[in-house]
Each structure stands twice: as structure tokens, then as C-alpha cells.
Design a protein around this motif. Structure first.
Motif, PDB file in Angstrom:
ATOM      1  N   VAL A 158       0.852  -1.176   0.000  1.00 30.93           N
ATOM      2  CA  VAL A 158       0.000   0.000   0.000  1.00 30.93           C
ATOM      3  C   VAL A 158       0.895   1.235   0.000  1.00 30.93           C
ATOM      4  N   ASP A 159       0.635   2.134  -0.963  1.00 32.30           N
ATOM      5  CA  ASP A 159       1.396   3.379  -1.052  1.00 32.30           C
ATOM      6  C   ASP A 159       0.697   4.523  -0.323  1.00 32.30           C
ATOM      7  N   VAL A 160      -0.611   4.663  -0.566  1.00 34.82           N
ATOM      8  CA  VAL A 160      -1.384   5.755   0.009  1.00 34.82           C
ATOM      9  C   VAL A 160      -2.654   5.184   0.611  1.00 34.82           C
ATOM     10  N   LEU A 161      -3.032   5.714   1.769  1.00 32.33           N
ATOM     11  CA  LEU A 161      -4.246   5.278   2.444  1.00 32.33           C
ATOM     12  C   LEU A 161      -5.043   6.509   2.847  1.00 32.33           C
ATOM     13  N   ALA A 162      -6.345   6.468   2.631  1.00 32.01           N
ATOM     14  CA  ALA A 162      -7.245   7.520   3.099  1.00 32.01           C
ATOM     15  C   ALA A 162      -8.463   6.828   3.694  1.00 32.01           C
TER      16      ALA A 162
ATOM     17  N   ILE B 102       0.003   8.863  -8.473  1.00 32.76           N
ATOM     18  CA  ILE B 102       0.180   9.530  -7.186  1.00 32.76           C
ATOM     19  C   ILE B 102       1.079  10.743  -7.396  1.00 32.76           C
ATOM     20  N   LEU B 103       0.607  11.892  -6.941  1.00 29.93           N
ATOM     21  CA  LEU B 103       1.418  13.109  -6.940  1.00 29.93           C
ATOM     22  C   LEU B 103       1.587  13.500  -5.473  1.00 29.93           C
ATOM     23  N   THR B 104       2.821  13.491  -4.991  1.00 28.26           N
ATOM     24  CA  THR B 104       3.080  13.821  -3.593  1.00 28.26           C
ATOM     25  C   THR B 104       3.879  15.115  -3.499  1.00 28.26           C
ATOM     26  N   LEU B 105       3.408  16.003  -2.634  1.00 26.03           N
ATOM     27  CA  LEU B 105       4.088  17.269  -2.376  1.00 26.03           C
ATOM     28  C   LEU B 105       4.683  17.227  -0.975  1.00 26.03           C
ATOM     29  N   ILE B 106       5.861  17.789  -0.847  1.00 23.99           N
ATOM     30  CA  ILE B 106       6.490  17.953   0.457  1.00 23.99           C
ATOM     31  C   ILE B 106       6.503  19.451   0.737  1.00 23.99           C
ATOM     32  N   ALA B 107       5.897  19.838   1.854  1.00 27.10           N
ATOM     33  CA  ALA B 107       5.777  21.268   2.148  1.00 27.10           C
ATOM     34  C   ALA B 107       6.170  21.552   3.591  1.00 27.10           C
ATOM     35  N   ASP B 108       6.645  22.736   3.809  1.00 31.68           N
ATOM     36  CA  ASP B 108       6.905  23.217   5.164  1.00 31.68           C
ATOM     37  C   ASP B 108       5.559  23.239   5.893  1.00 31.68           C
TER      38      ASP B 108
ATOM     39  N   LYS C  85      -8.780  16.504 -11.721  1.00 27.64           N
ATOM     40  CA  LYS C  85      -9.700  15.989 -10.711  1.00 27.64           C
ATOM     41  C   LYS C  85      -8.961  15.145  -9.682  1.00 27.64           C
ATOM     42  N   VAL C  86      -9.069  15.536  -8.427  1.00 26.59           N
ATOM     43  CA  VAL C  86      -8.481  14.763  -7.333  1.00 26.59           C
ATOM     44  C   VAL C  86      -9.479  13.677  -6.949  1.00 26.59           C
ATOM     45  N   GLU C  87      -9.052  12.420  -7.023  1.00 27.13           N
ATOM     46  CA  GLU C  87      -9.930  11.312  -6.669  1.00 27.13           C
ATOM     47  C   GLU C  87      -9.704  10.834  -5.244  1.00 27.13           C
ATOM     48  N   MET C  88      -8.524  11.137  -4.705  1.00 27.94           N
ATOM     49  CA  MET C  88      -8.210  10.738  -3.336  1.00 27.94           C
ATOM     50  C   MET C  88      -7.090  11.636  -2.849  1.00 27.94           C
ATOM     51  N   MET C  89      -7.099  11.918  -1.551  1.00 32.13           N
ATOM     52  CA  MET C  89      -6.062  12.765  -0.966  1.00 32.13           C
ATOM     53  C   MET C  89      -5.694  12.186   0.386  1.00 32.13           C
ATOM     54  N   SER C  90      -4.416  12.239   0.705  1.00 33.37           N
ATOM     55  CA  SER C  90      -3.953  11.762   2.000  1.00 33.37           C
ATOM     56  C   SER C  90      -2.856  12.689   2.495  1.00 33.37           C
ATOM     57  N   GLN C  91      -2.984  13.092   3.749  1.00 39.73           N
ATOM     58  CA  GLN C  91      -1.977  13.959   4.340  1.00 39.73           C
ATOM     59  C   GLN C  91      -1.355  13.228   5.517  1.00 39.73           C
ATOM     60  N   GLY C  92      -0.043  13.234   5.575  1.00 39.47           N
ATOM     61  CA  GLY C  92       0.653  12.579   6.675  1.00 39.47           C
ATOM     62  C   GLY C  92       0.353  13.266   7.996  1.00 39.47           C
ATOM     63  N   ALA C  93       0.531  12.549   9.086  1.00 37.81           N
ATOM     64  CA  ALA C  93       0.257  13.095  10.414  1.00 37.81           C
ATOM     65  C   ALA C  93       1.084  14.343  10.693  1.00 37.81           C
ATOM     66  N   SER C  94       2.272  14.414  10.122  1.00 35.30           N
ATOM     67  CA  SER C  94       3.137  15.575  10.334  1.00 35.30           C
ATOM     68  C   SER C  94       2.750  16.755   9.449  1.00 35.30           C
ATOM     69  N   LYS C  95       1.837  16.553   8.510  1.00 38.09           N
ATOM     70  CA  LYS C  95       1.381  17.569   7.550  1.00 38.09           C
ATOM     71  C   LYS C  95       2.501  18.044   6.630  1.00 38.09           C
ATOM     72  N   VAL C  96       3.568  17.294   6.542  1.00 38.57           N
ATOM     73  CA  VAL C  96       4.677  17.651   5.665  1.00 38.57           C
ATOM     74  C   VAL C  96       4.447  17.097   4.269  1.00 38.57           C
ATOM     75  N   ASN C  97       3.939  15.863   4.176  1.00 35.71           N
ATOM     76  CA  ASN C  97       3.697  15.271   2.865  1.00 35.71           C
ATOM     77  C   ASN C  97       2.196  15.168   2.605  1.00 35.71           C
ATOM     78  N   ILE C  98       1.826  15.552   1.387  1.00 30.97           N
ATOM     79  CA  ILE C  98       0.430  15.548   0.960  1.00 30.97           C
ATOM     80  C   ILE C  98       0.385  14.822  -0.379  1.00 30.97           C
ATOM     81  N   SER C  99      -0.397  13.740  -0.450  1.00 29.63           N
ATOM     82  CA  SER C  99      -0.480  12.948  -1.683  1.00 29.63           C
ATOM     83  C   SER C  99      -1.861  13.075  -2.301  1.00 29.63           C
ATOM     84  N   PHE C 100      -1.871  13.186  -3.620  1.00 29.27           N
ATOM     85  CA  PHE C 100      -3.101  13.281  -4.392  1.00 29.27           C
ATOM     86  C   PHE C 100      -3.140  12.119  -5.371  1.00 29.27           C
ATOM     87  N   ILE C 101      -4.292  11.501  -5.535  1.00 28.79           N
ATOM     88  CA  ILE C 101      -4.487  10.492  -6.567  1.00 28.79           C
ATOM     89  C   ILE C 101      -5.290  11.170  -7.672  1.00 28.79           C
ATOM     90  N   ILE C 102      -4.704  11.192  -8.860  1.00 26.01           N
ATOM     91  CA  ILE C 102      -5.355  11.794 -10.020  1.00 26.01           C
ATOM     92  C   ILE C 102      -5.251  10.819 -11.187  1.00 26.01           C
TER      93      ILE C 102
END
Length: 121
Positions: A1-5, A45-51, A72-89
């Protein structure tokens, strides 16, 4: 599993493309005894790393880009630290999404305006 929401009524996961088709079919069959299962192909999967201090501004800019360009974003998952945000498109939209976001965040050529401090510049 890569991304979970997950939500109150559903769990969504992505599987690595390296999985064998017969293994995926077996997984779907096993899960089907517990829940309704949908399988979607052709996704990326498009993953962003943000401050973490800028995550709201980053998300605001990302969704403006996606909205204007019909991504169109079909799924989104944000890590508990809010540093990485992944979008499924859709896979056929991934290149456009990457190029548009790169223009906004790294080339100072954002066609929808970059959000900074809650303001569009």
C-alpha cells in the motif's frame, strides 16, 4: 500500500503497479466478503512535500491550479506531520499537474496566482 485515506464509512488504498494481477484479483475477492470493493486503473500519485507552516497556502495554490486546469483529485492523503500531501489523479493528467505546479512553486510563473499568507500574489 502506497497511500491510504479513510473516513467514517470507507477506506481507500493504492497498490503498487508491481503487484501481480492475480494477487490483486485474490485481494479483491477476499475483501468483497467484508465490503463493497471498487478497483480503478490508470491512476497516478502526486506527492508534495511542504513546510508545515505553509501547508494551508500550498494546498490553496494546488487546488486553484487543479480547478482551473480541470485536474480531478480522486483521493487525498496527508501525513500526520502535515509535511507530505499525496493526491491520486488520473494518469493522463499527471504530467500537466506536475508542470503547472512546478511553474507555480519553482518558476514564479503561476497562472492562477500563488497563495502566500492567505493572500493571492
Amino acid at each position: 500500500v502506497d497511500v491510504l485515506a479513510s473516513s467514517e464509512v470507507s477506506v481507500s488504498v493504492t497498490l503498487d503497479k508491481k503487484q501481480h494481477e492475480e494477487d490483486i484479483k485474490a485481494l479483491v475477492q477476499n475483501l468483497s466478503s467484508f465490503a463493497e470493493v471498487e478497483l480503478h486503473h490508470g491512476r497516478a500519485i502526486l506527492t508534495l512535500i511542504a513546510d508545515v507552516t505553509r501547508s494551508s497556502d500550498v494546498l490553496a495554490t494546488v487546488f486553484r491550479v487543479f480547478s482551473v486546469h480541470g485536474i480531478k483529485v480522486e483521493m487525498m492523503s496527508q501525513g500526520a506531520s502535515k509535511v507530505n500531501i499525496s493526491f491520486i489523479i488520473r494518469e493522463d493528467q499527471i504530467d500537466d499537474a506536475i508542470l503547472k505546479l512546478h511553474s507555480c512553486f519553482f518558476e514564479d510563473q503561476c497562472d492562477v496566482g500563488l497563495v502566500e499568507g492567505g493572500q493571492i500574489r
